[in-house]
Design a protein around this motif. Structure first.
Motif, short mmCIF file in Angstrom:
data_model
loop_
_atom_site.label_atom_id
_atom_site.label_comp_id
_atom_site.label_asym_id
_atom_site.label_seq_id
_atom_site.Cartn_x
_atom_site.Cartn_y
_atom_site.Cartn_z
N THR A 166 39.49 29.14 27.30
CA THR A 166 39.86 30.55 27.29
C THR A 166 38.92 31.39 28.14
O THR A 166 39.28 32.49 28.58
CB THR A 166 39.87 31.11 25.86
N THR A 167 37.70 30.91 28.37
CA THR A 167 36.74 31.69 29.16
C THR A 167 37.22 31.87 30.60
O THR A 167 36.78 32.80 31.28
CB THR A 167 35.36 31.03 29.16
N VAL A 168 38.10 30.99 31.08
CA VAL A 168 38.63 31.15 32.43
C VAL A 168 39.49 32.42 32.52
O VAL A 168 39.52 33.09 33.55
CB VAL A 168 39.43 29.92 32.86
N LEU A 169 40.17 32.78 31.42
CA LEU A 169 40.93 34.02 31.40
C LEU A 169 40.00 35.22 31.58
O LEU A 169 40.29 36.14 32.34
CB LEU A 169 41.70 34.15 30.08
N ALA A 170 38.89 35.20 30.87
CA ALA A 170 37.92 36.30 30.98
C ALA A 170 37.26 36.30 32.35
O ALA A 170 37.01 37.37 32.93
CB ALA A 170 36.87 36.19 29.88
N LEU A 171 36.97 35.12 32.89
CA LEU A 171 36.39 35.04 34.23
C LEU A 171 37.33 35.64 35.26
O LEU A 171 36.90 36.43 36.13
CB LEU A 171 36.10 33.57 34.57
N ASN A 172 38.60 35.30 35.19
CA ASN A 172 39.58 35.88 36.11
C ASN A 172 39.65 37.39 35.97
O ASN A 172 39.72 38.12 36.97
CB ASN A 172 40.96 35.27 35.86
N ALA A 173 39.67 37.86 34.72
CA ALA A 173 39.77 39.31 34.50
C ALA A 173 38.54 40.02 35.04
O ALA A 173 38.65 41.11 35.63
CB ALA A 173 39.94 39.59 33.01
N TYR A 174 37.38 39.43 34.86
CA TYR A 174 36.16 40.05 35.38
C TYR A 174 36.12 40.03 36.90
O TYR A 174 35.78 41.03 37.54
CB TYR A 174 34.93 39.32 34.82
N ALA A 175 36.49 38.89 37.49
CA ALA A 175 36.48 38.79 38.96
C ALA A 175 37.47 39.75 39.59
O ALA A 175 37.25 40.24 40.70
CB ALA A 175 36.80 37.35 39.38
N LEU A 176 38.55 40.05 38.88
CA LEU A 176 39.56 40.97 39.42
C LEU A 176 39.18 42.43 39.21
O LEU A 176 39.28 43.25 40.12
CB LEU A 176 40.92 40.69 38.76
N THR A 177 38.75 42.78 38.00
CA THR A 177 38.55 44.18 37.64
C THR A 177 37.09 44.62 37.70
O THR A 177 36.82 45.82 37.74
CB THR A 177 39.06 44.45 36.21
#
Length: 658
Positions: free
Chosen positions: A313-324
């Protein structure tokens, strides 16, 4: 620029838009001010995400004032990427021609695959089912590697197809409902996400989506979903209270958009509704009847509590952080990963496979740290053969350590995995004159011994750490042998193997006689022609991320400055010939004999590496940023030595020109 000097501050956004239109579209041009926050540090730029509004592009008033002054006193601040010109003629090497042909053949083969197995809505032509045997995750896995193919330089048509398949997939499996399985009676997807399932399967179903940000990060639908998906694990959705912030656990192996399943799972939950099998389907696990499908999962009961799988699930947060660039996503990913760091430390350097609802190791599995479904001791009997099969999924815990390392550059996250590998291998035994190494742990200690040392995820760990001891943990690897100068013909052989793979898969596709009513979602997967392993390693210095919804580990990434898209420009080929902790040797070739090409080179898949300088022959170009541009004259090429400060930047999905 007299036009700009007369523009009032309040109209600065309009002025900056006009400035961009006045500047020639040279390679990699960007307004460096776009990500600059004069009121905070460089870390704030990434941590807070408040330097600009992503949707409107409007700048804070204070920043407008400062930019106005900057335009007045320092008009050269809006510069281009550092540029290297390669003009020396180079006859196209065999590997360069093979790379370009592999990109072309991949695109053509994916087109044929899409036309056969998807309809005009993007729906997969199959029997829609729920379950671990065949389910929603298998359907979209038929487009695995397509986003990476596009990000490498594949055709626009590739992107259009997998985006259509993704939109169709979400709609198809929202409409698809179970009759008997309670988890999906109102739709297998809810809020465009699996309702409740484990992260071996959830991760597989997100393999395409989690890499789409490398292709089209500015798509508003992608941003909405990235935020929503991460929010399911940050308790931002009251219907999805998956995470317990007190004990820092995800509360069940089954979780999703409808929250955690807090009861024992049944064979029905895993196998899906009854279905005719004989003379109609060939199931992936070899079951001959529906009853054997249920029996396959009869021991898959103990799902309550946390499991290393959930670290995906941390990949979801990583993607969200890298995007926003919003700090909350990074904070959550690190909080959850840090909890697992402590659990591994408390358990003799091995991540336990069950954490109870009370936050204690093994408390939902009779006190056994190795208990639970997909745990260290999860061995079950195959119903149709009576054979004992070992099915741990503890290797998924690596995803959390990788995410945390990408977010921080902190070596201690890699040390967790390194220590676990060493702890397992320290339990080796001598048998018939050779060492054997365990994979499983049960009531009687370690078992399932094999001749090779345990080395799960070792190649990715080495690509991140560049430590020699990590290279030794990998063992034999043809790509590493090439980087060490042992097999100079490896590039041609690897590219030819991928071309042969495409040929074989299309041949199988053309012989496939299944029809939509005799085809399960995972049946076409064996014909998915996308073949990019060699391109990832040779062009990007990268490691294939697998099928678990993982992020990408790569030393370099490329962008086409003329078409403003990710990937190698037409006719350009790239070969990473050597990698070390602070350098990479790269050869770039323009196989076109009549047209120049310009490529932007980025440090890392997510811009995480600072490029210090690039050397071409005796000439050195200082970079001091994430990117530089290379202009290749027709039929030219050359070798570059690139120096890095690795993991100096926060991961980002920003494009060079944004």
């Amino acid at each position: 620029m007299p036009f700009l000097l007369s523009v009032p501050v309040c109209n600065l956004q309009f002025a900056m838009t006009n400035l961009q239109s006045l500047v020639p579209p040279i390679a990699g041009f960007k307004m460096r001010i776009a990500n600059w926050n004069p009121l905070g540090s460089a870390a704030d730029r990434f941590g807070n995400g408040k330097s600009r509004n992503r949707k409107s592009g409007r700048f804070p008033f204070q920043l407008q004032v400062l930019v106005s002054l900057l335009i007045l006193v320092a008009p050269n601040a809006f510069g281009a990427e550092p540029m290297i010109n390669l003009e020396t003629p180079m006859a196209p090497p065999a590997w360069a021609l093979l790379q370009r042909e592999l990109l072309r053949a991949n695109a053509a083969a994916c087109e044929e695959f899409f036309q056969k197995y998807f309809d005009e809505r993007g729906f997969l032509l199959c029997v829609e089912r729920w379950g671990g045997d065949d389910g929603p995750d298998d359907a979209i896995e038929n487009c695995n590697d397509w986003p990476l193919l596009y990000a490498l330089g594949g055709s626009e048509r590739v992107r259009q197809m997998y985006e259509k398949a993704w939109e169709g997939h979400l709609r198809q499996y929202t409409l698809a409902k179970t009759v008997e399985v309670p988890l999906a009676r109102d739709g297998m997807y809810y809020k465009e996400f699996p309702t409740q399932f484990d992260w071996m399967h959830n991760g597989e179903g997100l393999t395409v989506f989690n890499l789409m940000g490398l292709a089209s990060p500015t798509d508003p639908a992608f941003e909405r979903r990235v935020r929503r998906y991460a929010g399911f694990y940050m308790n931002e959705d009251p219907q999805a209270s998956n995470y317990d912030p007190e004990h820092k656990i995800i509360r069940s192996l089954f979780n999703g958009s409808r929250g955690p399943l807090l009861r024992k799972a049944t064979g029905l939950d895993w196998a899906g509704d009854p279905i005719e099998v004989e003379h109609r389907f060939r199931l992936g696990h070899g079951e001959r009847t529906y009853q054997e499908m249920v029996d396959h999962f009869k021991d898959y009961n103990d799902i309550i509590g946390d499991h290393p799988q959930n670290l995906r699930t941390t990949v979801l947060a990583l993607n969200a952080y890298a995007l926003t660039h919003e700090k909350k996503y990074k904070d959550w990913a690190l909080e959850y990963a840090d909890a697992w760091v402590q659990r591994a430390k408390a358990n003799n350097d091995i991540m336990p496979s069950n954490i109870g609802l009370d936050g204690k190791i093994g408390s939902a599995a009779g006190g056994k740290w190795y208990g639970g479904v997909y745990g260290w001791g999860f061995s079950v009997v195959v119903p149709q053969t009576g054979r004992l099969d070992h099915r741990p999924r503890t290797q998924s815990g690596w995803a959390g350590m990788r995410s945390a390392f990408l977010l921080t550059g902190d070596e201690r996250y890699l040390a967790v995995w390194r220590n676990q590998v060493d702890a397992i291998n320290s339990n080796r035994r001598m048998s018939n004159g050779r060492w054997e190494y365990p994979r499983m742990y049960g009531d009687n200690g370690w078992y399932d011994f094999r001749p090779q040392p345990y080395a799960e995820n070792a190649l990715e760990m080495y690509a991140l750490s560049m430590r020699e001891d990590d290279a030794k943990r990998v063992g034999n690897d043809a790509w590493l042998d090439y980087l060490n100068g042992k097999t100079p013909d490896y590039p041609e052989r690897a590219l030819q193997q991928d071309l042969a793979r495409i040929r074989g898969r299309i041949a199988g596709l053309r012989k496939d006689s299944t029809t939509p009513d005799t085809r399960l979602a995972d049946d076409p997967m064996k014909f998915n022609p996308a073949s990019i392993h060699s391109l990832l390693s040779l062009a990007m210095g990268g490691v294939h991320p697998g099928v678990g919804g993982n992020s990408l580990v790569a030393r370099l990434r490329y962008f086409d400055s003329d078409r403003r898209r990710p990937g190698l420009p037409d006719d350009v080929a790239a070969l990473v010939e050597r990698i070390s902790a602070d350098e990479a040797a790269l050869t770039l070739v323009n196989v076109s004999q009549i047209e120049p090409r310009t490529v932007i080179v980025q440090g890392g898949a997510y811009g995480e590496h600072e490029i210090v300088s690039a050397h071409s022959g005796s000439a050195q170009t200082s970079v001091g940023g994430q990117h530089f541009a290379v202009q290749l004259a027709p039929g030219s090429g050359g070798k570059l030595t690139i120096r890095f400060k690795r993991h100096a930047n926060q991961p980002t999905l920003d494009l060079p020109w944004n």
